[in-house]
Write a protein that holds these residues in place. Structure first.
Motif, short mmCIF file in Angstrom:
data_model
loop_
_atom_site.label_atom_id
_atom_site.label_comp_id
_atom_site.label_asym_id
_atom_site.label_seq_id
_atom_site.Cartn_x
_atom_site.Cartn_y
_atom_site.Cartn_z
N GLN A 105 153.26 -3.77 17.52
CA GLN A 105 152.95 -2.72 16.55
C GLN A 105 152.68 -1.40 17.24
N LEU A 106 152.02 -1.43 18.40
CA LEU A 106 151.77 -0.19 19.14
C LEU A 106 153.09 0.44 19.61
N LEU A 107 154.02 -0.40 20.04
CA LEU A 107 155.32 0.12 20.47
C LEU A 107 156.10 0.68 19.28
N TYR A 108 156.06 0.01 18.13
CA TYR A 108 156.73 0.54 16.95
C TYR A 108 156.15 1.90 16.57
N THR A 109 154.82 2.01 16.65
CA THR A 109 154.18 3.28 16.33
C THR A 109 154.65 4.36 17.28
N TRP A 110 154.78 4.03 18.56
CA TRP A 110 155.27 4.98 19.57
C TRP A 110 156.70 5.39 19.24
N GLN A 141 136.85 -17.16 10.90
CA GLN A 141 135.89 -17.64 11.86
C GLN A 141 135.47 -16.47 12.76
N PRO A 142 134.23 -16.51 13.29
CA PRO A 142 133.75 -15.37 14.08
C PRO A 142 134.66 -14.97 15.23
N ASP A 143 135.29 -15.95 15.90
CA ASP A 143 136.13 -15.60 17.05
C ASP A 143 137.44 -14.95 16.64
N MET A 144 137.76 -14.96 15.34
CA MET A 144 138.99 -14.34 14.86
C MET A 144 138.78 -12.90 14.39
N VAL A 145 137.53 -12.50 14.17
CA VAL A 145 137.26 -11.22 13.53
C VAL A 145 137.74 -10.05 14.37
N LEU A 146 137.35 -10.00 15.64
CA LEU A 146 137.71 -8.85 16.48
C LEU A 146 139.22 -8.73 16.69
N PRO A 147 139.90 -9.78 17.14
CA PRO A 147 141.35 -9.61 17.38
C PRO A 147 142.13 -9.27 16.12
N LEU A 148 141.74 -9.84 14.98
CA LEU A 148 142.49 -9.53 13.75
C LEU A 148 142.12 -8.15 13.21
N THR A 149 140.91 -7.67 13.49
CA THR A 149 140.56 -6.30 13.12
C THR A 149 141.39 -5.31 13.91
N VAL A 150 141.51 -5.55 15.21
CA VAL A 150 142.33 -4.68 16.06
C VAL A 150 143.78 -4.72 15.60
N TYR A 151 144.28 -5.93 15.29
CA TYR A 151 145.66 -6.03 14.83
C TYR A 151 145.85 -5.30 13.51
N GLY A 152 144.89 -5.43 12.60
CA GLY A 152 145.00 -4.75 11.32
C GLY A 152 145.07 -3.24 11.48
N LEU A 153 144.30 -2.70 12.41
CA LEU A 153 144.36 -1.26 12.67
C LEU A 153 145.72 -0.86 13.23
N ALA A 154 146.24 -1.68 14.14
CA ALA A 154 147.56 -1.39 14.71
C ALA A 154 148.64 -1.46 13.64
N LEU A 155 148.55 -2.46 12.76
CA LEU A 155 149.55 -2.60 11.69
C LEU A 155 149.47 -1.44 10.72
N SER A 156 148.26 -1.03 10.34
CA SER A 156 148.10 0.08 9.40
C SER A 156 148.63 1.38 9.99
N THR A 157 148.39 1.59 11.28
CA THR A 157 148.91 2.79 11.94
C THR A 157 150.44 2.77 11.97
N MET A 158 151.01 1.62 12.29
CA MET A 158 152.46 1.49 12.27
C MET A 158 153.02 1.76 10.88
N LEU A 159 152.35 1.27 9.85
CA LEU A 159 152.80 1.48 8.48
C LEU A 159 152.78 2.97 8.13
N TRP A 160 151.72 3.65 8.50
CA TRP A 160 151.62 5.10 8.26
C TRP A 160 152.76 5.85 8.92
N ARG A 161 153.01 5.54 10.20
CA ARG A 161 154.06 6.26 10.91
C ARG A 161 155.46 5.88 10.41
N GLY A 162 155.64 4.63 9.99
CA GLY A 162 156.92 4.24 9.42
C GLY A 162 157.20 4.95 8.11
#
Length: 223
Positions: A105-110, A141-162
């Protein structure tokens, strides 16, 4: 046609259009996936290969179709996506898959860039993504919160730029967001009838549109 008379800069360059027959391996790989896919099959390297082959074929298509904008970065994003596809076959490798797709997603945004900026598109994206993300996080689950939050931000940014890039990039970004939203709901909130079929159909279509966006050329300003 004279570029200056049309209000275009003299050095404006439009990407060469690819030979679409080169997409035949992609469509064959998609057909193979949907024909061979069995939901109850145990994870296997054969299944991982069949799942990742459509995206790998798109990377190969870019490799053999010179002239696309940012094709090297797009190839890298597709390879990270294919790696994510492979990781997600095994539940224990889920977080590695999330990491691979975050990089994609970061590369797509770039690739989509920041011009035109279109800040007015950001509030609607946040209006949709933030409530959904908040609801999703309450089911993780608690161990999923941080990585999926980061991914959600990356996906939303990619969506905006797309959306700002428009054309095929816009369609690809929207389909990718739809695919991931359905996947998240089906995996963490409530299983959906034919959910996996919808996820993969929209996902492969998203990757196709994003790949072809390399040949749509720069978005022009309208007067």
């Amino acid at each position: 046609m004279d570029a200056q008379k049309e209000g275009l800069p003299r050095n404006a360059r439009f990407s060469a259009q690819p030979r679409l027959i080169g997409l035949t391996p992609f469509f064959l790989a998609c057909a193979a996936y949907f024909l061979l896919w069995v939901p109850d099959d145990p994870p296997s390297w054969v299944g991982a290969l069949v799942k990742s082959l459509p995206v790998l074929s798109l990377a190969s298509f870019l490799w053999t179709s010179p002239g696309g904008d940012c094709s090297t970065r797009l190839q890298a994003a597709l390879l990270f996506s294919a790696l994510g596809d492979i990781c997600l076959v095994w539940p224990q490798a889920f977080l590695y898959g999330v990491l691979a797709f975050t990089q994609a997603q970061l590369l797509y945004t770039w690739v989509f860039g920041l011009r035109p900026l279109q800040p007015g598109l950001l509030p609607p994206v946040l209006l949709v993504s933030l409530p959904f993300s908040g609801f999703l996080l309450s089911h993780l689950q608690p161990d999923m919160v941080l990585p999926l939050t980061v991914y959600g931000l990356a996906l939303s940014t990619m969506l905006w730029r797309g959306l700002a890039r428009g054309g095929r990039a816009c369609w690809g970004a929207m389909l990718f967001a739809i695919s991931d939203s359905v996947l998240a709901w089906d995996t963490f909130i409530q299983p959906l009838a034919h959910g996996h079929l919808l996820v993969m159909a929209t996902y492969y279509a998203a990757q196709l549109f994003i790949t072809l966006s390399a040949f749509q050329g720069p978005r022009l300003k309208t007067s």
